[in-house]
Design a protein around this motif. Structure first.
Motif, short mmCIF file in Angstrom:
data_model
loop_
_atom_site.label_atom_id
_atom_site.label_comp_id
_atom_site.label_asym_id
_atom_site.label_seq_id
_atom_site.Cartn_x
_atom_site.Cartn_y
_atom_site.Cartn_z
N ALA A 192 4.94 0.73 10.46
CA ALA A 192 3.83 1.56 9.82
C ALA A 192 2.61 0.84 9.20
O ALA A 192 1.58 1.39 9.32
CB ALA A 192 4.92 2.31 8.63
N LEU A 193 2.77 -0.12 8.18
CA LEU A 193 1.88 -1.14 7.88
C LEU A 193 0.76 -1.39 8.71
O LEU A 193 -0.41 -1.35 8.54
CB LEU A 193 2.36 -2.10 6.93
N GLN A 194 1.11 -1.96 9.96
CA GLN A 194 0.42 -2.59 10.93
C GLN A 194 -0.23 -1.25 11.59
O GLN A 194 -1.67 -1.27 11.92
CB GLN A 194 1.14 -3.35 11.85
N GLY A 195 0.39 -0.08 11.63
CA GLY A 195 -0.37 0.93 12.46
C GLY A 195 -1.26 1.62 11.40
O GLY A 195 -2.40 1.89 11.93
N ALA A 196 -1.21 1.47 10.21
CA ALA A 196 -2.06 2.05 9.11
C ALA A 196 -3.43 1.08 9.34
O ALA A 196 -4.45 1.57 9.23
CB ALA A 196 -1.75 2.01 7.68
N ILE A 197 -3.31 -0.19 9.23
CA ILE A 197 -4.23 -0.91 9.17
C ILE A 197 -5.05 -1.10 10.55
O ILE A 197 -6.47 -0.86 10.62
CB ILE A 197 -3.92 -2.61 9.44
N ASN A 198 -4.43 -0.94 11.74
CA ASN A 198 -5.08 -0.56 13.00
C ASN A 198 -5.93 0.62 12.94
O ASN A 198 -7.03 0.66 13.53
CB ASN A 198 -4.12 -0.58 14.25
N ALA A 199 -5.29 1.98 12.36
CA ALA A 199 -5.92 3.17 12.41
C ALA A 199 -7.08 2.95 11.28
O ALA A 199 -8.25 3.58 11.70
CB ALA A 199 -5.00 4.12 11.82
N LEU A 200 -7.30 2.32 10.27
CA LEU A 200 -8.26 2.01 9.38
C LEU A 200 -9.44 1.20 10.21
O LEU A 200 -10.55 1.65 10.20
CB LEU A 200 -7.92 1.23 8.27
N ALA A 201 -8.98 0.05 10.85
CA ALA A 201 -10.14 -0.44 11.73
C ALA A 201 -10.62 0.38 12.80
O ALA A 201 -11.81 0.06 13.11
CB ALA A 201 -9.27 -1.68 12.51
N ASP A 202 -10.11 1.46 13.28
CA ASP A 202 -10.54 2.29 14.30
C ASP A 202 -11.42 3.39 13.82
O ASP A 202 -12.15 4.23 14.45
CB ASP A 202 -9.38 2.62 15.20
N THR A 203 -11.47 3.61 12.22
CA THR A 203 -12.08 4.52 11.66
C THR A 203 -13.76 4.40 11.74
O THR A 203 -14.13 3.10 11.08
CB THR A 203 -11.69 4.64 10.26
N PRO A 204 -14.52 5.11 12.28
CA PRO A 204 -15.86 4.98 12.05
C PRO A 204 -16.24 4.87 10.85
O PRO A 204 -15.66 5.65 10.04
CB PRO A 204 -16.45 6.14 12.70
N ASP A 205 -17.32 3.94 10.49
CA ASP A 205 -17.85 3.74 8.95
C ASP A 205 -16.87 3.02 8.20
O ASP A 205 -17.13 3.16 6.86
CB ASP A 205 -18.37 5.17 8.54
N VAL A 206 -15.94 2.46 8.81
CA VAL A 206 -14.87 1.55 7.89
C VAL A 206 -14.86 0.13 8.41
O VAL A 206 -14.69 0.13 9.53
CB VAL A 206 -13.63 2.27 7.77
N TRP A 207 -15.05 -0.78 7.58
CA TRP A 207 -14.79 -2.10 7.81
C TRP A 207 -14.21 -2.81 7.01
O TRP A 207 -14.13 -3.06 5.90
CB TRP A 207 -16.33 -2.88 7.86
N ILE A 208 -12.91 -3.42 7.69
CA ILE A 208 -11.76 -4.13 6.96
C ILE A 208 -12.37 -5.48 6.60
O ILE A 208 -12.91 -6.15 7.51
CB ILE A 208 -10.54 -4.19 7.67
N THR A 209 -12.45 -6.01 5.29
CA THR A 209 -12.97 -7.28 4.83
C THR A 209 -11.93 -8.01 4.41
O THR A 209 -11.74 -9.24 4.33
CB THR A 209 -14.06 -7.13 3.74
N GLY A 210 -10.43 -7.49 4.43
CA GLY A 210 -9.47 -8.37 3.83
C GLY A 210 -8.04 -7.67 3.92
O GLY A 210 -8.10 -6.32 3.60
N VAL A 211 -6.99 -8.13 4.26
CA VAL A 211 -5.78 -7.81 4.18
C VAL A 211 -4.83 -8.80 3.78
O VAL A 211 -4.88 -9.99 3.80
CB VAL A 211 -5.01 -7.71 5.66
N SER A 212 -4.21 -8.22 2.62
CA SER A 212 -3.02 -9.24 1.88
C SER A 212 -2.01 -9.54 2.22
O SER A 212 -1.53 -9.08 3.66
CB SER A 212 -2.95 -8.59 0.32
N PRO A 213 -1.14 -10.43 1.92
CA PRO A 213 0.00 -10.77 2.21
C PRO A 213 1.02 -9.77 2.07
O PRO A 213 0.80 -8.92 1.32
CB PRO A 213 0.78 -12.01 1.42
N VAL A 214 2.06 -9.70 2.60
CA VAL A 214 3.12 -8.57 2.55
C VAL A 214 4.08 -8.99 1.36
O VAL A 214 4.64 -10.15 1.19
CB VAL A 214 3.80 -8.17 3.72
N TYR A 215 4.49 -7.84 0.46
CA TYR A 215 5.48 -8.06 -0.46
C TYR A 215 6.64 -7.02 -0.42
O TYR A 215 6.23 -5.85 0.12
CB TYR A 215 4.77 -7.84 -1.91
N GLU A 216 7.92 -7.50 -0.48
CA GLU A 216 9.03 -6.56 -0.60
C GLU A 216 9.17 -6.14 -2.21
O GLU A 216 8.94 -7.15 -3.03
CB GLU A 216 10.11 -7.09 -0.03
N THR A 217 9.16 -4.99 -2.22
CA THR A 217 9.14 -4.43 -3.76
C THR A 217 10.35 -3.63 -4.09
O THR A 217 10.51 -2.46 -3.29
CB THR A 217 7.88 -3.57 -3.85
#
Length: 189
Positions: free
Chosen positions: A39-64
């Protein structure tokens, strides 16, 4: 560290010629049901595929450990994504909700109920909103280690609007209940 874009730089909409500012936005991702990393990776992929959105950073993963959730809630996986965008905050919110829906997010009357995917807008430039459907900056994020710590990992000198440096906020609330998951990595494709 990524550089915050100059708010006076504009990008022309290729269809209308309309000039729109490029804004830095901080989005928090979380999942505690189903295939959490998918789900998290899918969200990043979907954001990256969004027109007019440029991903500039992705944090490490935390369990919370869940915060203010029902007792049966399982641990979350959390991360923060930094983007530059020319989208209006309302359009970005619509996109976040559509991404959640694509991962079968079920909305509940129970606050902080378990979810397959949560995509929260934390900050969108200097935009302020207290609308029922869009609150910016996010009203509780300044007290949430699962937002502040991953954001700090990407931008240690960042400031939370109207609350101060995230380093100071994080020092105040601590990181109890947050475990780095060095075995899990989110990728930009």
């Amino acid at each position: 560290m990524t550089e915050t874009p100059n708010p006076h730089i504009v990008d022309a909409d290729t269809l209308t010629g309309e000039m729109r500012p490029i804004r830095r936005a901080v989005l928090a991702l979380g999942s505690n049901l189903g295939e959490r990393m998918t789900a998290l990776q899918g969200a990043i992929n979907a954001l990256a595929d969004t027109p007019d959105v440029w991903i500039t950073g992705v944090s490490p993963v935390y369990e919370t450990v869940p915060v203010d959730s029902p007792v049966e809630a399982k641990n979350y996986l959390n991360a923060v994504v930094l983007i530059d965008t020319t989208l209006a905050a309302t359009r970005l919110m619509d996109r976040a909700l559509a991404i959640e829906d694509a991962f079968d997010r079920e909305r509940s009357e129970v606050p902080n109920s378990p979810r397959t995917l949560d995509v929260d807008l934390i900050v969108v430039g200097d935009r302020r909103s207290d609308d029922e459907h869009l609150r910016l900056p996010h009203p509780r994020a300044a007290q949430r280690a699962f937002v502040l710590k991953p954001w700090f990992d990407l931008e240690p000198d960042a400031e939370f609007p109207d609350a101060g440096p995230i380093s100071e906020l994080l020092a105040t609330i601590g990181t109890d209940g947050l475990t780095p998951r060095d075995d899990l990595t989110l990728e930009l494709e």
